[in-house]
Design a protein around this motif. Structure first.
Motif, short mmCIF file in Angstrom:
data_model
loop_
_atom_site.label_atom_id
_atom_site.label_comp_id
_atom_site.label_asym_id
_atom_site.label_seq_id
_atom_site.Cartn_x
_atom_site.Cartn_y
_atom_site.Cartn_z
N ALA A 170 0.84 -1.21 0.00
CA ALA A 170 0.00 0.00 0.00
C ALA A 170 0.87 1.26 0.00
O ALA A 170 0.60 2.22 -0.72
CB ALA A 170 -0.93 -0.01 1.21
N GLU A 171 1.93 1.25 0.80
CA GLU A 171 2.84 2.40 0.85
C GLU A 171 3.55 2.59 -0.48
O GLU A 171 3.73 3.72 -0.95
CB GLU A 171 3.85 2.22 1.98
CG GLU A 171 3.23 2.34 3.36
CD GLU A 171 4.14 1.85 4.48
OE1 GLU A 171 5.29 1.42 4.22
OE2 GLU A 171 3.69 1.88 5.65
N PHE A 172 3.96 1.50 -1.11
CA PHE A 172 4.63 1.55 -2.41
C PHE A 172 3.71 2.19 -3.45
O PHE A 172 4.11 3.09 -4.18
CB PHE A 172 5.02 0.12 -2.83
CG PHE A 172 5.75 0.04 -4.13
CD1 PHE A 172 7.13 0.15 -4.17
CD2 PHE A 172 5.07 -0.17 -5.32
CE1 PHE A 172 7.82 0.06 -5.38
CE2 PHE A 172 5.75 -0.26 -6.53
CZ PHE A 172 7.13 -0.15 -6.56
N ALA A 173 2.45 1.73 -3.48
CA ALA A 173 1.48 2.27 -4.44
C ALA A 173 1.16 3.74 -4.13
O ALA A 173 1.07 4.56 -5.04
CB ALA A 173 0.21 1.43 -4.44
N ALA A 174 0.99 4.06 -2.85
CA ALA A 174 0.65 5.43 -2.47
C ALA A 174 1.77 6.40 -2.83
O ALA A 174 1.51 7.51 -3.31
CB ALA A 174 0.36 5.50 -0.97
N ALA A 175 3.01 5.99 -2.63
CA ALA A 175 4.15 6.86 -2.94
C ALA A 175 4.22 7.18 -4.42
O ALA A 175 4.80 8.20 -4.81
CB ALA A 175 5.45 6.19 -2.47
N ARG A 176 3.62 6.34 -5.24
CA ARG A 176 3.64 6.55 -6.68
C ARG A 176 2.30 7.04 -7.23
O ARG A 176 2.09 7.11 -8.43
CB ARG A 176 4.05 5.24 -7.37
CG ARG A 176 5.52 4.93 -7.11
CD ARG A 176 5.83 3.44 -7.14
NE ARG A 176 7.25 3.22 -6.85
CZ ARG A 176 7.77 3.16 -5.62
NH1 ARG A 176 7.01 3.34 -4.56
NH2 ARG A 176 9.06 2.96 -5.46
N ASN A 177 1.37 7.33 -6.31
CA ASN A 177 0.02 7.78 -6.68
C ASN A 177 -0.69 6.79 -7.59
O ASN A 177 -1.37 7.18 -8.55
CB ASN A 177 0.06 9.17 -7.32
CG ASN A 177 0.57 10.21 -6.35
OD1 ASN A 177 0.15 10.25 -5.19
ND2 ASN A 177 1.49 11.05 -6.78
N TRP A 178 -0.56 5.50 -7.29
CA TRP A 178 -1.18 4.45 -8.10
C TRP A 178 -2.57 4.06 -7.61
O TRP A 178 -3.27 3.29 -8.28
CB TRP A 178 -0.30 3.21 -8.13
CG TRP A 178 0.95 3.34 -8.93
CD1 TRP A 178 1.31 4.39 -9.74
CD2 TRP A 178 2.01 2.39 -9.01
NE1 TRP A 178 2.54 4.15 -10.30
CE2 TRP A 178 2.99 2.92 -9.87
CE3 TRP A 178 2.23 1.15 -8.42
CZ2 TRP A 178 4.16 2.25 -10.17
CZ3 TRP A 178 3.40 0.48 -8.72
CH2 TRP A 178 4.36 1.02 -9.59
#
Length: 119
Positions: free
Chosen positions: A17-25
């Motif tokens: 979730a953090e990975f996706a959020a950091a990339r605005n996915w």
């Protein structure tokens, strides 16, 4: 690559979730898109085994190159499944435990019905 000792499911879901959020996915991580991605990754796993004999498939992890591909595709399948569970609010471990319970009732051990009727 950082080693992560004893990763648990909740921690891995948070990292995804953090990975996706950091990339605005997040706008792209709809249930429909995640299910489609899950299907594609599962198909990529199938592709590795597609033309192997049963014996060859049992030894697939003996070849380091193929083992790496299998491991990567398993990770991709699990990642998309965990992201889907996160978006839908499904606890994957609770869902699996409930499914195993239902299957144990649905498919009792051979002879288990006979043993119950004797008591």
């Amino acid at each position: 690559m950082t080693e992560h000792p004893d990763p648990d499911l909740a921690r891995l879901q948070r990292r995804l979730a953090e990975f996706a959020a950091a990339r605005n996915w997040q706008p792209y991580h709809t249930p429909k898109n995640l299910v489609a991605a899950l299907s594609v990754e599962a198909s990529e796993l199938v592709e590795i085994f597609q033309w192997l004999t049963p014996e060859e498939s049992a030894r697939v992890m003996d070849d380091p190159g193929t083992a790496h591909r299998v491991t990567d595709e398993v990770a991709d399948v699990l990642a998309y499944l965990l992201q889907l569970c996160e978006v839908l609010g499904v606890d994957p471990l609770a869902a699996l435990a409930a499914k195993i319970d239902r299957n144990e009732r649905r498919f009792p051990l051979p002879g288990a019905e006979d043993q119950q009727s004797e008591h």
